[in-house]
Design a protein around this motif. Structure first.
Motif, PDB file in Angstrom:
ATOM      1  N   LYS A  70       0.909  -1.148   0.019  1.00 16.20           N
ATOM      2  CA  LYS A  70      -0.240   0.024   0.180  1.00 16.20           C
ATOM      3  C   LYS A  70       0.765   1.184  -0.036  1.00 16.20           C
ATOM      4  N   VAL A  71       0.905   2.010  -0.955  1.00 18.94           N
ATOM      5  CA  VAL A  71       1.442   3.389  -0.950  1.00 18.94           C
ATOM      6  C   VAL A  71       0.711   4.565  -0.307  1.00 18.94           C
ATOM      7  N   TRP A  72       1.498   5.619  -0.103  1.00 21.42           N
ATOM      8  CA  TRP A  72       0.868   6.493   0.694  1.00 21.42           C
ATOM      9  C   TRP A  72       1.252   7.736   0.108  1.00 21.42           C
ATOM     10  N   SER A  73       0.509   8.827   0.304  1.00 21.49           N
ATOM     11  CA  SER A  73       0.682  10.241  -0.034  1.00 21.49           C
ATOM     12  C   SER A  73       1.707  11.088   1.024  1.00 21.49           C
ATOM     13  N   SER A  74       2.453  11.981   0.639  1.00 22.78           N
ATOM     14  CA  SER A  74       2.881  13.009   1.781  1.00 22.78           C
ATOM     15  C   SER A  74       3.372  14.154   0.936  1.00 22.78           C
ATOM     16  N   HIS A  75       3.678  15.228   1.648  1.00 21.23           N
ATOM     17  CA  HIS A  75       4.266  16.458   1.085  1.00 21.23           C
ATOM     18  C   HIS A  75       5.686  16.063   0.730  1.00 21.23           C
ATOM     19  N   TRP A  76       6.054  17.012  -0.498  1.00 21.83           N
ATOM     20  CA  TRP A  76       6.936  16.565  -1.185  1.00 21.83           C
ATOM     21  C   TRP A  76       8.277  17.641  -0.820  1.00 21.83           C
ATOM     22  N   PHE A  77       8.233  18.345   0.279  1.00 20.53           N
ATOM     23  CA  PHE A  77       9.155  19.280   0.917  1.00 20.53           C
ATOM     24  C   PHE A  77      10.027  19.827  -0.332  1.00 20.53           C
ATOM     25  N   PRO A  78       9.467  20.875  -0.983  1.00 16.63           N
ATOM     26  CA  PRO A  78      10.423  21.739  -2.009  1.00 16.63           C
ATOM     27  C   PRO A  78      11.785  22.210  -1.358  1.00 16.63           C
ATOM     28  N   TYR A  79      12.689  22.230  -2.088  1.00 20.43           N
ATOM     29  CA  TYR A  79      13.914  22.744  -1.473  1.00 20.43           C
ATOM     30  C   TYR A  79      13.929  24.244  -1.359  1.00 20.43           C
ATOM     31  N   TYR A  80      13.030  24.995  -1.929  1.00 15.25           N
ATOM     32  CA  TYR A  80      12.908  26.371  -1.649  1.00 15.25           C
ATOM     33  C   TYR A  80      12.311  26.769  -0.468  1.00 15.25           C
ATOM     34  N   GLU A  81      11.710  25.589   0.146  1.00 15.18           N
ATOM     35  CA  GLU A  81      10.742  25.938   1.556  1.00 15.18           C
ATOM     36  C   GLU A  81      11.672  25.730   2.669  1.00 15.18           C
ATOM     37  N   LYS A  82      11.186  26.400   3.701  1.00 12.31           N
ATOM     38  CA  LYS A  82      12.072  26.651   5.134  1.00 12.31           C
ATOM     39  C   LYS A  82      11.647  25.785   6.052  1.00 12.31           C
ATOM     40  N   GLU A  83      10.598  25.027   5.761  1.00 15.58           N
ATOM     41  CA  GLU A  83       9.596  24.360   6.665  1.00 15.58           C
ATOM     42  C   GLU A  83      10.413  23.171   7.406  1.00 15.58           C
ATOM     43  N   LEU A  84      11.611  22.718   6.718  1.00 11.15           N
ATOM     44  CA  LEU A  84      12.024  21.595   7.504  1.00 11.15           C
ATOM     45  C   LEU A  84      12.871  22.018   8.722  1.00 11.15           C
ATOM     46  N   TYR A 103      -2.758   4.691 -11.913  1.00  9.73           N
ATOM     47  CA  TYR A 103      -3.285   5.356 -10.554  1.00  9.73           C
ATOM     48  C   TYR A 103      -1.944   5.382  -9.642  1.00  9.73           C
ATOM     49  N   TYR A 104      -1.893   6.524  -9.153  1.00  7.79           N
ATOM     50  CA  TYR A 104      -0.629   6.771  -8.169  1.00  7.79           C
ATOM     51  C   TYR A 104      -0.991   7.795  -7.084  1.00  7.79           C
ATOM     52  N   ALA A 105      -0.389   7.651  -6.008  1.00  3.57           N
ATOM     53  CA  ALA A 105      -0.476   8.565  -4.775  1.00  3.57           C
ATOM     54  C   ALA A 105      -0.031  10.080  -5.235  1.00  3.57           C
ATOM     55  N   SER A 106      -0.920  10.928  -4.750  1.00  6.72           N
ATOM     56  CA  SER A 106      -0.405  12.457  -5.110  1.00  6.72           C
ATOM     57  C   SER A 106       0.418  12.912  -3.901  1.00  6.72           C
ATOM     58  N   PRO A 107       1.373  13.826  -4.394  1.00  5.20           N
ATOM     59  CA  PRO A 107       2.167  14.717  -3.317  1.00  5.20           C
ATOM     60  C   PRO A 107       1.350  15.830  -2.923  1.00  5.20           C
ATOM     61  N   PHE A 108       0.335  16.228  -3.502  1.00  7.67           N
ATOM     62  CA  PHE A 108      -0.559  17.592  -3.309  1.00  7.67           C
ATOM     63  C   PHE A 108      -1.497  17.140  -2.256  1.00  7.67           C
ATOM     64  N   ILE A 109      -1.310  17.307  -0.810  1.00  7.15           N
ATOM     65  CA  ILE A 109      -2.054  17.279   0.060  1.00  7.15           C
ATOM     66  C   ILE A 109      -2.563  18.467   0.702  1.00  7.15           C
ATOM     67  N   PHE A 110      -3.507  18.538   1.250  1.00 10.01           N
ATOM     68  CA  PHE A 110      -4.061  19.841   1.863  1.00 10.01           C
ATOM     69  C   PHE A 110      -4.226  19.761   3.325  1.00 10.01           C
ATOM     70  N   GLU A 111      -3.818  18.531   3.830  1.00  5.15           N
ATOM     71  CA  GLU A 111      -4.128  18.443   5.747  1.00  5.15           C
ATOM     72  C   GLU A 111      -2.422  18.173   5.783  1.00  5.15           C
ATOM     73  N   ASP A 112      -1.863  18.924   6.946  1.00  5.26           N
ATOM     74  CA  ASP A 112      -0.741  18.918   7.247  1.00  5.26           C
ATOM     75  C   ASP A 112      -0.222  17.458   7.624  1.00  5.26           C
ATOM     76  N   ASN A 113      -1.244  16.964   8.470  1.00 10.38           N
ATOM     77  CA  ASN A 113      -0.716  15.451   8.988  1.00 10.38           C
ATOM     78  C   ASN A 113      -1.714  14.282   8.220  1.00 10.38           C
TER      79      ASN A 113
END
Lengths: 179, 330
Positions: free
Chosen positions: B69-83, B247-257
């Protein structure tokens, strides 16, 4: 009951930009402006990588199975005891006698969620021809799903309707009111 | 004579040169009739059939769903400081935990100074690590509280992805489009694509990684389900028409967790050319059709048959510590 819900997400990049505009809800008119006149939105070239994700969600009822139910019949025998010399004033006595019931096939309906999100890559020329994104999504989904509706993912929601339950309850209710 | 030569060159240039113009990684219109002549029959353009053998197909409907079972996640762009930016960022929490365990961890500062790039292209990020993690690891589903540090699902996914940042899989099938002079937009070719899903999908039931952007950008996603319909063409026994739903899991999710899978699907259309050999159709080449000419996969990566390489660009991240935290989340 059938619910149809179509949503969309609009993603694009201006290839000349290296900023954080990539993943946001975007306005079609802004993209159209960028396609028509890139300078008007501060770019040298037209937007590229325009993606529209169209999501179709439906809640439908399907027959899961049939259950055989017996509709209870009733047979009541009454007895009254009389004689012409003695007024016994005895009320009629009744008792239930065995009788065969009627078998009936009752459908059991289950609620199914049908869902698909299709990612469409579109060109600037296609965007300029668009009226609204809702129209685009509706037409695209109709085209792709009508040809092959098994592309939608099916999930049972757990909601079930027993079609005969009400019938039996109604009969019981009527019986109670007679007493 | 010279005049004829000039006229010939002009004619050749206007008629055929479009195919030879470097496309710098992006799609330009072309005459479909010409393309088979320019189809290179050398690696990496035939890597799939070189490894898995010739593609044979039969008309019909085919389908598979992966056994993982695959899963979705935010893809953490390199320009973001979130990490690393905030005190409750994933790497700040990681440092706090590692220090409690006796390590002199400074992952947050390392990320800020040596990995983060505010000028990174807007498509660069951790999609490669996420796609690989999603086909190999179970999803971190529950938040974890350790030493009074609360790791949310988004933090846990971020740490897992960072610990897999340099993992690229064993083999790319199809040429990665790097916008170089020899980048071919039409690659991966549909015959190679179809042979790959036959083996990795229909036969092995494996999920796999797909870069769905045929241009120079990379958008890796984990694929978990494919449906394909192959039809014969009336009055033409040399071609079959194929429509494949991926069919694939998308990295565009709109809930943080977000936990689970946000599914998206791509529709690919192509023709497979070849000849019948008894009841099987032996494919020699394929052409993308309609919108799939510009919207088709760039390359595919099969599920590695080994443990993943746990290596990050952030040298302060130790995968053993990441796994210690993650084990409470599965």
């Amino acid at each position: 009951m059938k619910k149809l819900f179509i949503s969309f997400i609009f993603l694009f990049t201006f290839a000349a930009q290296a900023n954080s505009n990539t993943v946001k809800h975007q306005d079609l008119e802004l993209i159209k402006l960028g396609c028509k006149d890139p300078a008007a939105v501060g770019n040298q070239i037209r937007p590229s990588k325009i993606q529209i994700v169209c999501k179709d969600q439906r809640l439908v009822w399907e027959q899961a199975r049939t259950e055989q139910r017996d509709i209870p019949s009733q047979r009541i025998i009454s007895t009254v005891l009389r004689t012409n010399k003695t007024n016994l004033k005895v009320a009629p006595k009744t008792f239930e006698a065995p009788v065969s019931s009627t078998a009936m096939n009752c459908p059991v309906m289950q609620e199914i969620k049908l869902e698909v999100s299709i990612n469409y890559n579109v060109t600037c020329d296609e965007v300029l021809d668009m009226n609204t994104i809702e129209d685009f999504c509706f037409e695209s989904l109709e085209k792709d799903i009508s040809k092959n509706d098994d592309i939608m993912q099916r999930t049972a929601t757990g909601n079930v309707i027993y079609a005969c339950a009400q019938t039996r309850q109604g009969r019981q209710g009527r019986q109670r009111s007679q007493k | 004579m010279i005049r004829s030569l000039i006229l010939f060159l002009l004619f050749w240039n206007t008629t055929f040169a479009q195919e030879l113009i470097p496309t710098y990684g992006e799609f330009i219109p072309f005459d479909e009739k010409d393309i088979s002549e320019y189809r290179p029959q050398i690696p990496p353009f035939i890597n799939v059939t070189s490894k898995y053998g010739t593609l044979y197909v039969r008309p019909g409907k085919y389908e598979y769903e992966a056994n993982h079972k695959v899963w979705s996640s935010h893809w953490f762009p390199y320009y973001e400081k979130e990490l690393f930016e905030k005190d409750n960022s994933p790497l700040a929490k990681y440092d706090a935990y590692a220090r409690k365990k006796g390590y002199r961890s400074n992952a947050r500062e390392f990320e800020r100074q040596k990995v983060y790039n505010e000028r990174a292209s807007d498509w660069e990020g951790l999609c490669n690590a996420w796609a690989m993690a999603a086909i190999m690891f179970p999803e971190p589903k529950r938040s974890v509280r350790l030493y009074n540090i609360n790791f949310e699902v988004r933090d846990l996914k971020a740490l897992l992805l960072k610990s897999l940042e340099l993992e690229t899989g064993d083999q790319f099938f199809g040429q990665r489009n790097n916008a170089e002079w020899d980048s071919l937009y039409a690659d991966i070719y549909p015959d190679q694509f179809h042979r790959f899903i036959q083996v990795e999908g229909f036969d092995k039931k494996n999920p796999f990684v797909m870069d769905y952007d045929a241009g120079y950008q990379v958008w890796n996603v984990p694929v978990y389900k494919v449906k394909s319909t192959i039809k014969e063409v009336e009055d033409n026994s040399e071609v079959l028409q194929v429509k494949t739903y991926v069919y694939y899991a998308s990295p565009f999710i709109f809930e943080d967790n977000f936990v689970g899978i946000e599914t998206e699907m791509k529709i690919y259309q192509y023709d497979l050319y070849g000849a019948w050999e008894g009841e099987r159709f032996r494919v020699t080449y394929g052409l993308w059709k309609e919108s799939s000419r510009w919207d088709h996969p760039d390359y595919l990566i099969p599920r590695p048959e080994r443990k993943l390489k746990r290596e990050s660009r952030n040298k302060e991240i130790i995968s053993k510590i990441v796994d210690e935290i993650l084990k409470y989340s599965y």
